[in-house]
Design a protein around this motif. Structure first.
Motif, PDB file in Angstrom:
ATOM      1  N   UNK A 380      -8.580   4.191  -5.429  1.00  0.00           N
ATOM      2  CA  UNK A 380      -7.648   5.310  -5.288  1.00  0.00           C
ATOM      3  C   UNK A 380      -7.846   6.003  -3.945  1.00  0.00           C
ATOM      4  N   UNK A 381      -9.118   6.169  -3.545  1.00  0.00           N
ATOM      5  CA  UNK A 381      -9.417   6.785  -2.252  1.00  0.00           C
ATOM      6  C   UNK A 381      -8.826   5.963  -1.120  1.00  0.00           C
ATOM      7  N   UNK A 382      -8.998   4.640  -1.168  1.00  0.00           N
ATOM      8  CA  UNK A 382      -8.444   3.775  -0.125  1.00  0.00           C
ATOM      9  C   UNK A 382      -6.923   3.895  -0.070  1.00  0.00           C
ATOM     10  N   UNK A 383      -6.309   4.037  -1.240  1.00  0.00           N
ATOM     11  CA  UNK A 383      -4.854   4.178  -1.305  1.00  0.00           C
ATOM     12  C   UNK A 383      -4.416   5.482  -0.641  1.00  0.00           C
ATOM     13  N   UNK A 384      -5.111   6.584  -0.948  1.00  0.00           N
ATOM     14  CA  UNK A 384      -4.748   7.864  -0.345  1.00  0.00           C
ATOM     15  C   UNK A 384      -5.003   7.871   1.162  1.00  0.00           C
ATOM     16  N   UNK A 385      -6.068   7.197   1.596  1.00  0.00           N
ATOM     17  CA  UNK A 385      -6.326   7.111   3.028  1.00  0.00           C
ATOM     18  C   UNK A 385      -5.223   6.334   3.730  1.00  0.00           C
ATOM     19  N   UNK A 386      -4.725   5.304   3.058  1.00  0.00           N
ATOM     20  CA  UNK A 386      -3.617   4.531   3.614  1.00  0.00           C
ATOM     21  C   UNK A 386      -2.346   5.375   3.666  1.00  0.00           C
ATOM     22  N   UNK A 387      -2.127   6.149   2.605  1.00  0.00           N
ATOM     23  CA  UNK A 387      -0.956   7.039   2.581  1.00  0.00           C
ATOM     24  C   UNK A 387      -1.033   8.038   3.730  1.00  0.00           C
ATOM     25  N   UNK A 388      -2.236   8.577   3.966  1.00  0.00           N
ATOM     26  CA  UNK A 388      -2.398   9.546   5.054  1.00  0.00           C
ATOM     27  C   UNK A 388      -2.042   8.926   6.398  1.00  0.00           C
ATOM     28  N   UNK A 389      -2.515   7.687   6.628  1.00  0.00           N
ATOM     29  CA  UNK A 389      -2.201   7.027   7.890  1.00  0.00           C
ATOM     30  C   UNK A 389      -0.696   6.862   8.066  1.00  0.00           C
ATOM     31  N   UNK A 390      -0.019   6.495   6.966  1.00  0.00           N
ATOM     32  CA  UNK A 390       1.438   6.368   7.030  1.00  0.00           C
ATOM     33  C   UNK A 390       2.111   7.704   7.297  1.00  0.00           C
ATOM     34  N   UNK A 391       1.619   8.759   6.640  1.00  0.00           N
ATOM     35  CA  UNK A 391       2.186  10.089   6.875  1.00  0.00           C
ATOM     36  C   UNK A 391       2.006  10.526   8.325  1.00  0.00           C
ATOM     37  N   UNK A 392       0.821  10.276   8.875  1.00  0.00           N
ATOM     38  CA  UNK A 392       0.579  10.656  10.273  1.00  0.00           C
ATOM     39  C   UNK A 392       1.533   9.924  11.204  1.00  0.00           C
ATOM     40  N   UNK A 393       1.709   8.636  10.939  1.00  0.00           N
ATOM     41  CA  UNK A 393       2.583   7.853  11.808  1.00  0.00           C
ATOM     42  C   UNK A 393       4.024   8.353  11.755  1.00  0.00           C
ATOM     43  N   UNK A 394       4.463   8.787  10.574  1.00  0.00           N
ATOM     44  CA  UNK A 394       5.843   9.255  10.427  1.00  0.00           C
ATOM     45  C   UNK A 394       6.014  10.701  10.906  1.00  0.00           C
ATOM     46  N   UNK A 395       5.087  11.572  10.494  1.00  0.00           N
ATOM     47  CA  UNK A 395       5.258  13.000  10.762  1.00  0.00           C
ATOM     48  C   UNK A 395       4.891  13.384  12.189  1.00  0.00           C
ATOM     49  N   UNK A 396       3.916  12.697  12.785  1.00  0.00           N
ATOM     50  CA  UNK A 396       3.461  13.072  14.124  1.00  0.00           C
ATOM     51  C   UNK A 396       4.272  12.418  15.233  1.00  0.00           C
ATOM     52  N   UNK A 397       5.239  11.600  14.853  1.00  0.00           N
ATOM     53  CA  UNK A 397       6.155  11.018  15.838  1.00  0.00           C
ATOM     54  C   UNK A 397       7.562  11.600  15.711  1.00  0.00           C
ATOM     55  N   UNK A 398       7.765  12.417  14.671  1.00  0.00           N
ATOM     56  CA  UNK A 398       9.089  13.005  14.476  1.00  0.00           C
ATOM     57  C   UNK A 398      10.068  12.078  13.798  1.00  0.00           C
ATOM     58  N   UNK A 399       9.607  10.892  13.372  1.00  0.00           N
ATOM     59  CA  UNK A 399      10.539   9.976  12.699  1.00  0.00           C
ATOM     60  C   UNK A 399      11.005  10.569  11.379  1.00  0.00           C
ATOM     61  N   UNK A 400      10.120  11.349  10.746  1.00  0.00           N
ATOM     62  CA  UNK A 400      10.503  12.095   9.553  1.00  0.00           C
ATOM     63  C   UNK A 400      10.247  13.562   9.833  1.00  0.00           C
ATOM     64  N   UNK A 401      11.241  14.391   9.549  1.00  0.00           N
ATOM     65  CA  UNK A 401      11.135  15.829   9.809  1.00  0.00           C
ATOM     66  C   UNK A 401      11.020  16.570   8.488  1.00  0.00           C
ATOM     67  N   UNK A 402      10.105  17.514   8.423  1.00  0.00           N
ATOM     68  CA  UNK A 402       9.949  18.331   7.224  1.00  0.00           C
ATOM     69  C   UNK A 402      10.752  19.623   7.299  1.00  0.00           C
TER      70      UNK A 402
END
Length: 609
Positions: A380-402
């Motif tokens: 589960x931890x590995x899954x959440x760490x993977x999710x975080x990496x995906x979130x960073x890639x999307x949110x810190x590039x502006x590809x997804x806006x909150x």
């Protein structure tokens, strides 16, 4: 592609970098005992984007005051610029002690964007790739401040959007941190259980027969390994698994099913290696002494092993765990100049106490269940760490806006969008689903789950969500919501068969209902399962008295904050004493001053960030 209105610039335009100036460096003479000076942060104190302060190096107060520009404060961001771990970065939060930097680290101050968001940018793929591209090699890799200033960064100008992105990433970080703490706690519990169960200090129910004193060689055959000639090609790339210590240390599970190298039948015959049966214990006897795995298939090993093939009436899984207890004895007997090794004779003569095989298997099952739970948490931890990496890639590039261009929060984003269920979505139904999630996570046949505990957990999870807690009132058992019990979440959860409520001599007990899975589906659809995971990580082993203590103190803190009063043991006791429903709490032994102080800290850690 970055959307409109994000600013593209360089780090020099949004931050000022400070480091330890060469002539203000320090030597061994400046290092002092813990508490007699300031902490000097080093790269080893930075892990996974966070700062750990144990162990830490302390330098004299004179050296600390000599460089005021690198005194750390909450909200600073630090970066390792020199050494093998260059590029590690962390956000400074809740400094426990005055802290400065060693020469390998720089700090970013005077930030013109949200500090925590800047820390995420520094850890992002974009910045880390720029660091790797310009690092100066040699014996000690080094990154100059001028190089860091020149890094490209693209960020949203809107302060609300900056804060929203930082909050989203902080939430996943908090979940990851909670899971890591839970895993460490589970591992510590397993170590304690091993020390008790494998030494006979604690016996499992139903077992009382005396254990026999034997030696390791009495209960298993000890088998050496060997290596075919590496110069003869026909000995290699066959079908027989051939294990080395590297295969063992890279295998994170109890059983090993494959190896990096395989040998042929002719290679096996030409070496001193022996084909071991499935279930044999592959025990490292050289260098990494005591490392052990169970063969999941027929296998042979190199000469770095002395494998154990158990006799009849010996459980191989029990012996697997027993080897961990014997490891210190193995190291005591190991000898060698180039590398340590334990001999076959010394290994065979290790003393061991042996229960009868039924008890062996029962002990192994308990420890195996604990291993399985830890393994699932790590997945589960590995899954959440993977999710975080995906979130960073999307949110810190502006590809997804909150946040929309006008600064308004978006109700949904592609990154976190959930399929909405058909069921009406109101507070009462929310509570019903959340109660079901609590029952699913905390139910135990051995320890009945009562209404008091469920109510306290529901209160605490609402506080975590920063949701409305006005339904909870000051009752004798602590914050308690009558409407949840009589006309809200509890009867809805019962009616929908998410839960069962039964009576026993101690009151009402909650169990899983036939339609529990429907409630769990809603939790997933609404993104609420993370809240249940948070409850588990924080309170799985918390007794109901402590839950009452924490919920009561937290509600008191909320009241005191609304009144603009200080938070202290005395002020909380005064508030409890002022309420006729609550005043008797102070007579309970779990509402002592030290317990209230502990609860204040717990609640501040949980909710004030």
């Amino acid at each position: 592609m970055v959307k409109e209105k994000w600013i593209s610039t360089h780090i020099k335009d949004i931050a000022t970098i400070y480091g330890r100036i060469g002539f203000r460096g320090y030597t061994k003479q400046d290092i002092v005992k813990p508490g007699f000076g300031a902490i000097s942060l080093s790269p080893s104190n930075i892990k996974d984007g966070k700062v750990t302060y144990a162990p830490a190096t302390y330098i004299s107060w004179e050296k600390y005051e000599e460089s005021p520009e690198i005194k750390l404060t909450d909200g600073d961001v630090v970066l390792v610029k020199t050494g093998s771990t260059f590029g590690k970065t962390a956000y400074i939060d809740r400094l426990p002690w005055p802290t400065t930097l060693n020469p390998q680290i720089v700090v970013f101050k005077k930030l013109k964007i949200h500090a925590k968001l800047f820390a995420y940018f520094m850890a992002s793929k974009n910045i880390q790739e720029q660091i790797s591209a310009v690092i100066v090699g040699g014996a000690i890799p080094t990154l100059s401040q001028e190089q860091v200033y020149a890094f490209d960064i693209v960020y949203p100008p809107d302060a609300k959007e900056q804060a929203t992105i930082a909050e989203a990433l902080s939430d996943i970080d908090s979940l990851i941190s909670s899971l890591q703490q839970l895993i460490e706690k589970k591992k510590a519990m397993k170590q304690g259980a091993m020390q008790e169960l494998l030494t006979g200090k604690k016996r499992l129910p139903g077992f009382s027969e005396e254990w026999s004193k034997q030696q390791l060689g009495d209960i298993c055959n000890i088998v050496n390994g060997g290596t075919p000639s590496t110069s003869i090609a026909e000995f290699w790339n066959g079908k027989i698994l051939w294990c080395t210590p590297t295969d063992i240390t890279s295998c994170s599970t109890k059983y090993i099913y494959t190896t990096e190298s395989k040998i042929t039948e002719s290679g096996l015959k030409a070496s001193s290696a022996t084909l071991l049966p499935k279930g044999a214990l592959l025990l490292c006897s050289r260098a990494t002494i005591g490392e052990v795995r169970i063969a999941g298939n027929a296998i042979c090993t190199n000469q770095g092993f002395k494998s154990l093939v158990v006799h009849q009436n010996i459980s191989n899984e029990w012996l697997y765990y027993m080897v961990h207890v014997l490891k210190s004895n193995m190291l005591e007997k190991a000898i060698g100049s180039t590398f340590l090794e334990i001999s076959k004779k010394d290994l065979a003569e290790l003393d061991i106490i042996v229960p009868e095989v039924t008890e062996q298997k029962a002990i192994a099952q308990v420890l195996s269940d604990m291993d399985s739970e830890i393994e699932q948490l790590e997945k589960k931890l590995a899954k959440y760490q993977q999710i975080k990496q995906g979130m960073m890639q999307e949110l810190l590039t502006g590809r997804i806006r909150l946040v929309d261009a006008d600064g308004k929060d978006k109700p949904q984003t592609q990154a976190v969008q959930k399929k909405q269920p058909q069921q009406a979505h109101n507070q009462h139904f929310d509570d019903a689903v959340m109660i079901a999630g609590i029952v699913n996570a905390f139910y135990s046949e051995k320890y009945p789950l009562g209404r008091k505990k469920v109510q306290k957990l529901l209160y605490l999870v609402r506080r975590k969500e920063q949701a409305d807690i006005s339904a909870f009132h000051k009752k004798a058992a602590g914050p308690y919501a009558d409407e949840v019990r009589y006309k809200g979440g509890e009867p809805i959860a019962q009616k929908n068969k998410y839960i069962l409520v039964k009576r026993n001599e101690k009151g009402s007990c909650f169990e899983k209902g036939a339609q529990m899975q429907r409630a769990l589906d809603y939790l997933q659809d609404w993104g609420k399962q993370t809240d249940i995971d948070w409850l588990v990580s924080q309170f799985q082993y918390t007794n109901v008295n402590d839950l009452e203590l924490f919920a009561t103190v937290d509600m008191a803190i909320c009241d005191l904050r609304r009144e603009g009063k200080e938070i202290s043991v005395a002020s909380i006791k005064d508030l409890i004493r002022s309420n006729k429903e609550w005043r008797d709490k102070l007579k309970k032994n779990y509402f002592r001053d030290s317990d209230i102080q502990r609860a204040i800290k717990k609640c501040q850690d949980l909710f004030e960030s």
